[in-house]
Structures are given as C-alpha cells and as structure tokens.
Design a protein around this motif. Structure first.
Motif, mmCIF file in Angstrom:
data_model
loop_
_atom_site.group_PDB
_atom_site.id
_atom_site.type_symbol
_atom_site.label_atom_id
_atom_site.label_comp_id
_atom_site.label_asym_id
_atom_site.label_seq_id
_atom_site.Cartn_x
_atom_site.Cartn_y
_atom_site.Cartn_z
ATOM 1 N N LYS A 168 30.387 38.100 45.127
ATOM 2 C CA LYS A 168 30.196 39.544 44.971
ATOM 3 C C LYS A 168 30.878 40.365 46.049
ATOM 4 O O LYS A 168 30.742 41.568 46.092
ATOM 5 C CB LYS A 168 28.698 39.883 44.977
ATOM 6 C CG LYS A 168 27.993 39.395 43.730
ATOM 7 C CD LYS A 168 26.605 39.971 43.662
ATOM 8 C CE LYS A 168 25.786 39.235 42.614
ATOM 9 N NZ LYS A 168 24.423 39.722 42.561
ATOM 10 N N LYS A 169 31.531 39.703 46.983
ATOM 11 C CA LYS A 169 32.233 40.482 48.004
ATOM 12 C C LYS A 169 33.522 39.772 48.387
ATOM 13 O O LYS A 169 33.731 38.611 48.023
ATOM 14 C CB LYS A 169 31.347 40.712 49.219
ATOM 15 C CG LYS A 169 31.000 39.425 49.972
ATOM 16 C CD LYS A 169 30.240 39.755 51.247
ATOM 17 C CE LYS A 169 29.967 38.549 52.125
ATOM 18 N NZ LYS A 169 31.116 37.883 52.722
ATOM 19 N N LEU A 170 34.367 40.473 49.114
ATOM 20 C CA LEU A 170 35.597 39.851 49.563
ATOM 21 C C LEU A 170 35.307 39.043 50.824
ATOM 22 O O LEU A 170 34.384 39.351 51.563
ATOM 23 C CB LEU A 170 36.654 40.907 49.857
ATOM 24 C CG LEU A 170 36.993 41.825 48.682
ATOM 25 C CD1 LEU A 170 38.127 42.757 49.059
ATOM 26 C CD2 LEU A 170 37.382 41.005 47.451
ATOM 27 N N VAL A 171 36.123 38.026 51.028
ATOM 28 C CA VAL A 171 35.927 37.169 52.196
ATOM 29 C C VAL A 171 36.661 37.782 53.382
ATOM 30 O O VAL A 171 37.809 38.187 53.257
ATOM 31 C CB VAL A 171 36.502 35.768 51.886
ATOM 32 C CG1 VAL A 171 36.487 34.894 53.115
ATOM 33 C CG2 VAL A 171 35.734 35.137 50.742
ATOM 34 N N SER A 172 35.984 37.860 54.533
ATOM 35 C CA SER A 172 36.706 38.418 55.678
ATOM 36 C C SER A 172 37.488 37.326 56.394
ATOM 37 O O SER A 172 37.214 36.141 56.247
ATOM 38 C CB SER A 172 35.748 39.137 56.623
ATOM 39 O OG SER A 172 34.555 38.412 56.729
ATOM 40 N N ILE A 187 36.651 43.640 41.731
ATOM 41 C CA ILE A 187 36.559 44.059 43.142
ATOM 42 C C ILE A 187 37.705 43.442 43.950
ATOM 43 O O ILE A 187 38.177 44.026 44.911
ATOM 44 C CB ILE A 187 35.197 43.739 43.822
ATOM 45 C CG1 ILE A 187 34.868 42.259 43.750
ATOM 46 C CG2 ILE A 187 34.075 44.611 43.254
ATOM 47 C CD1 ILE A 187 33.682 41.878 44.657
ATOM 48 N N ARG A 188 38.194 42.276 43.515
ATOM 49 C CA ARG A 188 39.348 41.695 44.207
ATOM 50 C C ARG A 188 40.602 42.496 43.908
ATOM 51 O O ARG A 188 41.380 42.806 44.808
ATOM 52 C CB ARG A 188 39.544 40.240 43.811
ATOM 53 C CG ARG A 188 38.513 39.387 44.456
ATOM 54 C CD ARG A 188 38.631 37.917 44.159
ATOM 55 N NE ARG A 188 37.863 37.220 45.173
ATOM 56 C CZ ARG A 188 36.535 37.334 45.311
ATOM 57 N NH1 ARG A 188 35.832 38.078 44.490
ATOM 58 N NH2 ARG A 188 35.900 36.701 46.273
ATOM 59 N N ALA A 189 40.818 42.803 42.636
ATOM 60 C CA ALA A 189 42.012 43.566 42.248
ATOM 61 C C ALA A 189 42.022 44.919 42.951
ATOM 62 O O ALA A 189 43.069 45.464 43.264
ATOM 63 C CB ALA A 189 42.047 43.746 40.736
ATOM 64 N N ALA A 190 40.827 45.473 43.183
ATOM 65 C CA ALA A 190 40.733 46.797 43.802
ATOM 66 C C ALA A 190 40.588 46.705 45.316
ATOM 67 O O ALA A 190 40.462 47.740 45.974
ATOM 68 C CB ALA A 190 39.537 47.544 43.221
ATOM 69 N N ALA A 191 40.629 45.485 45.859
ATOM 70 C CA ALA A 191 40.372 45.281 47.293
ATOM 71 C C ALA A 191 39.127 46.065 47.730
ATOM 72 O O ALA A 191 39.087 46.693 48.781
ATOM 73 C CB ALA A 191 41.582 45.660 48.141
ATOM 74 N N HIS A 192 38.138 46.082 46.850
ATOM 75 C CA HIS A 192 36.828 46.693 47.100
ATOM 76 C C HIS A 192 36.841 48.209 47.232
ATOM 77 O O HIS A 192 35.934 48.792 47.833
ATOM 78 C CB HIS A 192 36.150 46.069 48.324
ATOM 79 C CG HIS A 192 34.774 45.576 48.002
ATOM 80 N ND1 HIS A 192 33.809 46.410 47.484
ATOM 81 C CD2 HIS A 192 34.213 44.352 48.069
ATOM 82 C CE1 HIS A 192 32.720 45.710 47.274
ATOM 83 N NE2 HIS A 192 32.947 44.448 47.600
ATOM 84 N N LYS A 193 37.854 48.871 46.671
ATOM 85 C CA LYS A 193 37.832 50.344 46.693
ATOM 86 C C LYS A 193 36.938 50.822 45.545
ATOM 87 O O LYS A 193 37.290 50.703 44.380
ATOM 88 C CB LYS A 193 39.245 50.901 46.534
ATOM 89 C CG LYS A 193 40.099 50.753 47.790
ATOM 90 C CD LYS A 193 41.430 51.457 47.673
ATOM 91 C CE LYS A 193 42.396 50.779 46.748
ATOM 92 N NZ LYS A 193 42.812 49.431 47.099
#
Ligand code: TXA
Ligand code: MG
Length: 344
Positions: free
Chosen positions: A215-219, A334-340
């Motif tokens: 559900k989130k991007l990996v830092s 959310i990946r394609a949008a880089a979470h924007k």
C-alpha cells in the motif's frame, strides 16, 4: 535480432516456439494476466538473456511457470498450505513463493533461497510449457520501467528485434499481473495484489498478512520481501495525479487552476459526458464503470501506454478503493503516480 511472429491459431504453430525455448532462446507469450518474456528456467545462459532483453537488474528474480500443479514438487519445497491454495487458485492468476530446489539456478531467483512459481490458465501458455518440457521463467514482457504489456501491439513495440519469437495471443483477459503470496507454515504474506484477492484467500480460512510495500512505496534502503517493489514501476511519461474526490470537485479544481490545456483525465464511464461538457478542451479516457474493477484492471496498462503517446502535461485519474480487486489497482496506480494524491 530477427524476431519471428506467430499468429496463434492451431496448436502445432507452437512447436517451433517450444523448440526455441528448449534450445535456450526467448519467446514472448500471452497469459491471462499480462504477456510474459519466457526462457528455460533451468538454463542459466537463457535466463541471462531475459534480463538483457528487458533491461532488468539481475537481483530482481523471475517467476517460473509450470503446466501442471503436480510438477511443483520438482522445483520447490511445498507444504499443506500450498496444496490448499493451489486446489482453489491454480491454474490461474496466482503466484506462490516457496523454498527453491537446487535445479532452479541462482540467476533465475535473483540469488534468493526461494523461487516464485505460477501455473497459468491461458491455453497458449500451457501448451507452450508442455511442449517445451521445461519450466519457463518469465517476467512481464515489457521493457523495464514501462507498464506490463496486455495486448500484442505492446509486446511488438517493446520486444520486436530483442527476442526470437513473439506469439500473438490478442488481449490478455485480466490485464494486471498475478497475485503473489509468500507461503509459510501457517500463514501467507501478500507481496503483490492481483485478481485473486485477500478476501478470497481468507474465505479458505487462510491467514493473510500484507507486506508493507503493497500500500505504499518503498523508501531507499528499506528491506523488502519482494525485490521488485524496490524499483520504480509502471510510470507514464506525464505526471499522474490520483484524485480522492468526486468528479465535480476535480472539474472545478482544473477550471480554476492555471493548467495548460494539454491535460488528460482517466474517468469512470458515468462521468465522461459531464467532463466533456464542462471542460471541452480536455482529453478524456474511459476507465470503465465506477464499480467495475474488472474492466478497470483490463484497461489500466493500455490507458497508461495510450497516454504516453500524447505528450500530456498532466494526467488525472481516480484513486481506487483498497478492497477486493481495487487493492491491485491501488497498488499499481500509486506506483505509477509516485504517490501523488490530491484529496478535495
Ligand atoms: O502475472 C504475472 O505474474 C506475470 C506473467 C508473465 O506471469 N509475470 C510477472 O513477472 O509479473 P514480473 O517479473 O514482472 O514480476 C514478478 C515479481 C517481481 O516483482 C519479483 O521481484 C517478484 O515477483 N519475485 C520473484 N521471485 C520472488 C521471490 N523468490 N521472492 C519474492 N518476490 C519474488
Ligand atoms: Mg513486471
């Protein structure tokens, strides 16, 4: 490299493609999820060609594809939970991660002790695996960083001249990659959501943990269970912004903000007329009806590729729900949008 194109019509057309796999070549083939870029999973030199053709980092492991569930024990250490899940979800859009047997070379599994295993349902995929007589290692057949290919045009654009054979299997039914779970003794961990949902697994009485990367991007530097989650994925050329609001507020926002006119909106079918009437200059793409997540899954990667061909300055799309198949859309978007995400 000269690429042969096979228009699949009769099973014997696949004989040549199967021979090429057996002799260490590369074959792009359709599955019910997305197209795969296949080679003999047990042949190190052939597997290395996959990484080269895709431009993929060699520590990002591949899924091995088998034709029969009963072949699983040749390649991985199975357990009871595997058979419970396999009985219901295999063949199908479901991939399991289990401890690997020695026969699967390290380069296929990106140096890990485990390997991902899938038994696809698509008839062409199954015949190809059966006829080649080996497990087929296959990532999605896109160039690294592009959306997974769901139609023949997509694999032609990305892979013509890079592989020995392209099999034209038309449109992939599902359009998003398989669900991936890591299987432990008493529970599974969801690594990538797909058509087989958490809810479906829970209905079998299986305990499902969800990896934090779903559900989130990996830092940067963060440990992940699935190496693929580290890499930037599915990014369209124009910035994609997900909108957590209703279409009326979005339209007001766009008309009041100072955007140039080269904007696209991915909207639900019910909203298309309203957007066109309110903002006639805007480019609108039909995502399917609001609650029809199957159509949205089928369309997502095609729409992202289509928008790439027009140089939009920005693309807006709805933020999907996190339930059922919605979670798979959410994870990819959310990946394609880089979470924007904008919330209004
Ligand atoms: O639907 C699909 O799964 C398609 C079709 C062609 O089968 N394949 C596909 O493969 O999406 P690929 O390589 O694009 O994505 C596989 C993901 C990658 O993120 C990879 O890091 C992860 O699976 N993976 C592979 N082996 C793994 C392992 N042993 N442990 C954890 N993650 C693994
Ligand atoms: Mg992929």
């Amino acid at each position: 490299m000269q690429t042969e194109i096979i228009n699949y019509s009769v099973p014997s057309d696949l004989d040549n493609a199967a021979k090429i796999i057996k002799h260490g070549g590369l074959v792009v083939f359709p599955t019910e999820t997305v197209y795969g870029l296949g080679a003999d999973a047990t042949n190190e030199a052939a597997v290395k060609k996959i990484y080269r053709a895709k431009g993929r980092p060699s520590d990002n492991p591949l899924i091995i594809h088998i034709a029969n569930i009963s072949d699983a024990d040749k390649y991985v250490y199975t357990n009871k939970l595997f058979y419970l899940l396999a009985e219901t979800f295999m063949p199908g859009p479901f991939t399991v991660v289990l401890p690997a047997k020695e026969i699967i070379p390290m380069c296929t599994r990106g140096g890990l002790k485990t390997v991902a295993l899938r038994c696809p349902e698509n008839n062409i995929a199954r015949l190809l695996i059966k006829k080649s007589g080996v497990p087929i290692a296959a990532p999605s057949a896109n160039l690294s960083g592009s959306p997974s290919p769901t139609r023949f045009e997509h694999v032609f654009d990305d892979m013509n001249g890079r592989v020995d054979v392209l099999i034209d299997g038309g449109e992939c039914d599902i359009g998003l990659e398989s669900t991936i779970v890591k299987i432990d003794d008493d529970s599974v961990t969801l690594l990538r959501p797909g058509k087989i949902t958490i809810e479906q697994m829970e209905q079998l009485g299986v305990k499902v943990n969800v990896s934090s990367s779903v559900k989130k991007l990996v830092s940067k530097g963060e440990a992940v269970l699935s190496p693929g989650m580290k890499y930037k994925h599915y990014a369209p050329k124009a910035p994609l912004i997900l909108v957590d609001s209703d279409i009326k507020k979005l339209v007001t926002y766009i008309s009041e903000a100072e955007f140039d006119k080269n904007i696209a909106i991915i909207a639900y079918s019910e909203e298309i007329d309203f957007v066109k009437e309110s903002l006639p200059y805007i480019h609108v793409y039909d995502f399917g009806k609001k609650h029809d997540t199957e159509t949205q899954a089928h369309m997502l990667f095609k729409l992202l590729r289509d928008t790439d061909e027009k140089e939009y300055s920005v693309i807006f799309a709805p933020l999907p729900s996190e339930n059922g198949l919605g979670l798979a859309l959410y994870n990819r978007m959310i990946r394609a949008a880089a979470h924007k995400i904008i919330r209004m």
